[in-house]
Design a protein around this motif. Structure first.
Motif, PDB file in Angstrom:
ATOM      1  N   GLY A  73       0.808  -1.209   0.000  1.00  0.00           N
ATOM      2  CA  GLY A  73       0.000   0.000   0.000  1.00  0.00           C
ATOM      3  C   GLY A  73       0.846   1.266   0.000  1.00  0.00           C
ATOM      4  O   GLY A  73       0.529   2.229  -0.694  1.00  0.00           O
ATOM      5  N   LYS A 293      -7.361  -4.269   1.527  1.00  0.00           N
ATOM      6  CA  LYS A 293      -6.702  -3.547   2.630  1.00  0.00           C
ATOM      7  C   LYS A 293      -5.604  -2.626   2.098  1.00  0.00           C
ATOM      8  O   LYS A 293      -5.524  -1.448   2.448  1.00  0.00           O
ATOM      9  N   GLU A 294      -4.747  -3.204   1.256  1.00  0.00           N
ATOM     10  CA  GLU A 294      -3.625  -2.421   0.712  1.00  0.00           C
ATOM     11  C   GLU A 294      -4.135  -1.361  -0.277  1.00  0.00           C
ATOM     12  O   GLU A 294      -3.537  -0.292  -0.394  1.00  0.00           O
ATOM     13  N   ARG A 296      -6.879   0.324   0.013  1.00  0.00           N
ATOM     14  CA  ARG A 296      -7.315   1.474   0.818  1.00  0.00           C
ATOM     15  C   ARG A 296      -6.105   2.250   1.320  1.00  0.00           C
ATOM     16  O   ARG A 296      -6.093   3.482   1.296  1.00  0.00           O
ATOM     17  N   LYS A 297      -5.094   1.536   1.798  1.00  0.00           N
ATOM     18  CA  LYS A 297      -3.896   2.224   2.302  1.00  0.00           C
ATOM     19  C   LYS A 297      -3.248   3.046   1.189  1.00  0.00           C
ATOM     20  O   LYS A 297      -2.731   4.127   1.443  1.00  0.00           O
ATOM     21  N   SER A 298      -3.251   2.510  -0.053  1.00  0.00           N
ATOM     22  CA  SER A 298      -2.664   3.254  -1.173  1.00  0.00           C
ATOM     23  C   SER A 298      -3.257   4.651  -1.251  1.00  0.00           C
ATOM     24  O   SER A 298      -2.553   5.625  -1.430  1.00  0.00           O
ATOM     25  N   LEU A 300      -4.801   6.334   1.074  1.00  0.00           N
ATOM     26  CA  LEU A 300      -4.432   7.123   2.254  1.00  0.00           C
ATOM     27  C   LEU A 300      -3.072   7.786   2.032  1.00  0.00           C
ATOM     28  O   LEU A 300      -2.912   8.994   2.228  1.00  0.00           O
ATOM     29  N   TYR A 301      -2.085   6.996   1.610  1.00  0.00           N
ATOM     30  CA  TYR A 301      -0.747   7.556   1.393  1.00  0.00           C
ATOM     31  C   TYR A 301      -0.739   8.506   0.197  1.00  0.00           C
ATOM     32  O   TYR A 301      -0.204   9.613   0.288  1.00  0.00           O
TER      33      TYR A 301
ATOM     34  N   ALA B  85      -8.160   8.690   6.561  1.00  0.00           N
ATOM     35  CA  ALA B  85      -7.484   7.901   7.592  1.00  0.00           C
ATOM     36  C   ALA B  85      -8.506   7.204   8.486  1.00  0.00           C
ATOM     37  O   ALA B  85      -8.360   6.021   8.817  1.00  0.00           O
ATOM     38  N   VAL B  88     -10.001   4.283   6.483  1.00  0.00           N
ATOM     39  CA  VAL B  88      -9.054   3.172   6.321  1.00  0.00           C
ATOM     40  C   VAL B  88      -8.915   2.408   7.636  1.00  0.00           C
ATOM     41  O   VAL B  88      -8.913   1.176   7.660  1.00  0.00           O
ATOM     42  N   LYS B  89      -8.840   3.133   8.735  1.00  0.00           N
ATOM     43  CA  LYS B  89      -8.661   2.478  10.036  1.00  0.00           C
ATOM     44  C   LYS B  89      -9.835   1.555  10.331  1.00  0.00           C
ATOM     45  O   LYS B  89      -9.667   0.393  10.681  1.00  0.00           O
ATOM     46  N   ASN B  92     -10.120  -1.343   7.509  1.00  0.00           N
ATOM     47  CA  ASN B  92      -9.063  -2.352   7.594  1.00  0.00           C
ATOM     48  C   ASN B  92      -9.093  -3.102   8.915  1.00  0.00           C
ATOM     49  O   ASN B  92      -8.530  -4.183   9.034  1.00  0.00           O
TER      50      ASN B  92
END
Lengths: 554, 111
Positions: A73, A293-294, A296-298, A300-301, B85, B88-89, B92
């Protein structure tokens, strides 16, 4: 092979040294910038090294299109930021703040606000349903041939316009920054892009984008910090001077000519927000990560980096009003307030030189070049995937092509797109290509986004509806841009624009939704019934990720 | 896209699980709420830009160059990112746990 490429490239650069002598012909051409060339050669060597390494790991179709789905991610977040922030972002937006003040900031928030929406409404479904291209999702339960053809046509249209805009910008920029001839600059960009994509596929493209994103973030931050240090890091102090020195004065703080009327403002907001959510090269990045999951993290970053960098650009733009705008060195003939040396897009570069000398200028020039390469590579890969995965493997061969055959076609397609980009870049050299980016976002928002979002959310969507709505959005967006001032008047030389706004999304996007909806509703064929019934399983997979494409093991 | 018979059986199981309906409505509700917050603030701001541009340039305090426009935009950049954020929290963590549970149950029953 790599060593030979390097030699060839150095040869190419060396041969251009001789061109620098007769720079009289092109007035805007700058003297050769050795710092910039040195750093650029370093960047190219590094990325070619990575491409060589990546080529060894690119064996299957999944490696080629999505780096085997094994990107994390955080890496993907950087790569998305690298894919999304083009040279136009760095140079164009800094110049926009410099000339128009707060208007530039308003533009930037519209470029940013699409990201949270992509996360909330799309990211996990994209990852759970898609494999290589976004047409995998739109055609999931619909007629493969028809829907994929439509998606590929609109993807390629978006890719081509975006690519031409980048290439023309690249040629002019490199001519300015490095003192290279326009055509040679295009060949260098096109050739490097073909090498990255053809040999290294998504692995190489991803790493080029990651490195470039880091360079861009570091370079921009450094320039902004050095610039701010001249004002004791006081925003108030800087703004006070900027307002008192700028020809707009207090108007710098108010919205101005960029958004002259409510409809333009609204259409721009819509087009940039939902265009982002329909750009094929951006959507493709969601298939490179391991799971939802990853994915979504992508976002975010990526959105964190983009938001941060836009604010850095705001500071750079305002600081440049004082630091560049009051320095005769950066004006033609030393006339403050006259024509900027090298044109308005050079503000960020002049600022780098003013605060960090030739070394920082060289670095930022290399960053700009790296930025162009990263963006065109992402575009070329998305275009190649539309040709090989959607058109060749699924439409022409009906899914019977072997992986080797599909890969071969995708490599030919990458080379083909590289050649098209060079040829079109040369053809459009003298033209104002600003409309092409508006067009790319407009088509993405009108042709790709409505069908994509409905295919994920609306059970009632049928093949006929998707195809009718998708083509309607595409045609409407193209026609409205052709009839707008930027093409109808500026390019075609007519007296008055038939369509008074530059961004078509406010009209073409609702039209696409409406036609998709009506045609789907009216469709009572047996296929339509089956397509509606198939939504249930697709829905479970979209929500849970069960059955989603897995990362290939390495 | 071809799915196997066993996959279809799992999909059918998942659909029947009341936890699935719960997951979907919870997560979709949350995502919709956050989207509406972003869209309302964003287009609200654009409406002000379009219909009352003078408000954008108003200063927050006398003698300060921080205007309502600049402050509102900085707020949007930060607030929207904080919302991503937050999503995502929760997605996930909480939502993915329920998802994993549902898939595990459905796969087990089929076998």
């Amino acid at each position: 092979m790599l060593a030979r490429l390097n030699v060839a490239l150095l040869g190419l650069l060396a041969s251009t040294l001789s061109f620098a002598g007769d720079a009289i012909s092109a007035t805007e051409k700058q003297p050769l910038n050795l710092h910039a060339i040195g750093m650029f050669v370093l960047f190219v060597s590094m990325t070619l090294g990575i491409t060589y390494w990546a080529a060894g790991r690119t064996k299957s179709a999944s490696d080629f299109y999505t780096a085997g789905g094994g990107i994390t991610g955080f890496q993907n977040g950087l790569a998305i930021a690298g894919d999304y922030m083009s040279a136009a972002t760095l140079l164009g937006l800094t110049a926009l703040v410099y000339t128009k003040g707060v208007d530039g900031y308003i533009y930037m928030i519209a470029f940013f606000a699409g990201w949270p929406i992509i996360l909330f409404l799309m990211a996990e479904r994209l990852r759970n349903l898609g494999k290589f291209t976004f047409a995998d999702i739109t055609s999931y339960r619909l007629n493969q041939s028809k829907v994929r053809t439509m998606a590929a046509v609109s993807s390629l249209t978006v890719v081509c316009f975006y690519l031409v805009a980048q290439m023309v910008g690249a040629g002019q920029l490199i001519k300015l920054l490095f003192g290279l001839d326009y055509n040679i600059a295009l060949f260098v960009v096109g050739a490097l892009m073909m090498v990255y994509v053809t040999f290294g596929g998504m692995v190489a493209t991803t790493w080029v984008q990651i490195i470039k994103a880091c360079m861009l973030l570091a370079g921009g931050t450094l320039v902004a910090v050095l610039a701010m240090s001249q004002f004791g890091f006081s925003f108030e102090k800087m703004m006070g001077q900027a307002v008192s020195l700028h020809s707009l004065g207090e108007k710098l703080l108010f919205p101005g000519t960029l958004l002259p009327d409510p409809i333009t403002a609204l259409s721009l907001g819509l087009g940039l927000m939902f265009g982002t959510a329909g750009l094929p090269h951006i959507l493709m990045r969601f298939f490179t990560v391991t799971n939802a999951k990853e994915a979504r993290k992508s976002v975010l970053y990526a959105s964190g980096f983009v938001a941060y960098f836009f604010n850095v650009i705001l500071l750079m733009g305002f600081a440049a009003i004082i630091i560049v705008g009051q320095n005769p060195e950066f004006f033609e003939g030393g006339q403050i307030g006259g024509k900027i040396v090298g044109g308005g897009n050079m503000i960020a570069m002049h600022l780098a030189k003013a605060v960090g000398g030739n070394l920082l200028l060289g670095f930022l020039s290399a960053v700009a070049f790296a930025t162009i390469l990263a963006v065109v590579s992402g575009l070329a890969l998305a275009g190649a995937a539309a040709i090989s995965h959607d058109i060749y493997a699924r439409v022409i061969r009906k899914g019977k092509a072997t992986e080797t055959e599909e890969l071969r076609v995708s490599r030919f397609a990458s080379v083909g797109l590289g050649l098209v980009a060079i040829v079109l870049g040369i053809a459009f050299e003298k033209m104002n290509v600003a409309f092409m980016v508006a067009l790319a976002f407009g088509i993405a928002a009108s042709a790709n986004f409505p069908v994509l979002i409905l295919s994920m959310y609306w059970k009632g969507l049928t093949t006929r509806g998707a195809v009718a709505g998708g083509y309607a959005g595409l045609v409407a967006a193209v026609l409205l841009v052709v009839f707008s001032k930027s093409v109808w008047v500026t390019v075609l030389g007519n007296a008055e624009a038939l369509f008074p706004y530059d961004q078509p999304a406010l009209f073409s996007m609702p039209l696409a939704f409406l036609i998709t909806f009506i045609v789907s509703k009216l469709d009572n064929s047996a296929e339509a019934q089956a397509e509606r019934a198939a939504f249930e399983d697709q829905y479970v997979r979209a929500q849970t990720g069960f059955g989603a494409a897995e990362a290939s093991s390495h | 896209m071809s799915t196997t018979a066993s996959q279809n059986a799992v999909y059918a199981r998942i659909r029947k699980n009341p936890r699935f309906a719960e997951l979907v409505s919870k997560r979709q509700g949350f995502a919709t709420l956050l989207s509406i917050i972003v869209l309302v603030i964003f287009y609200g701001f654009f409406m002000v830009v379009a219909f009352n541009p003078n408000l954008i340039g108003q200063r927050l305090s006398e003698g300060s160059y921080v205007t309502i426009g600049i402050a509102a935009e900085l707020f949007m950049f930060i607030f929207f990112w904080v919302l991503t954020a937050v999503y995502v929290k929760r997605a996930n963590g909480e939502f993915d746990e329920i998802t994993a549970e549902i898939v595990r149950d459905a796969s087990k029953e089929v076998k």
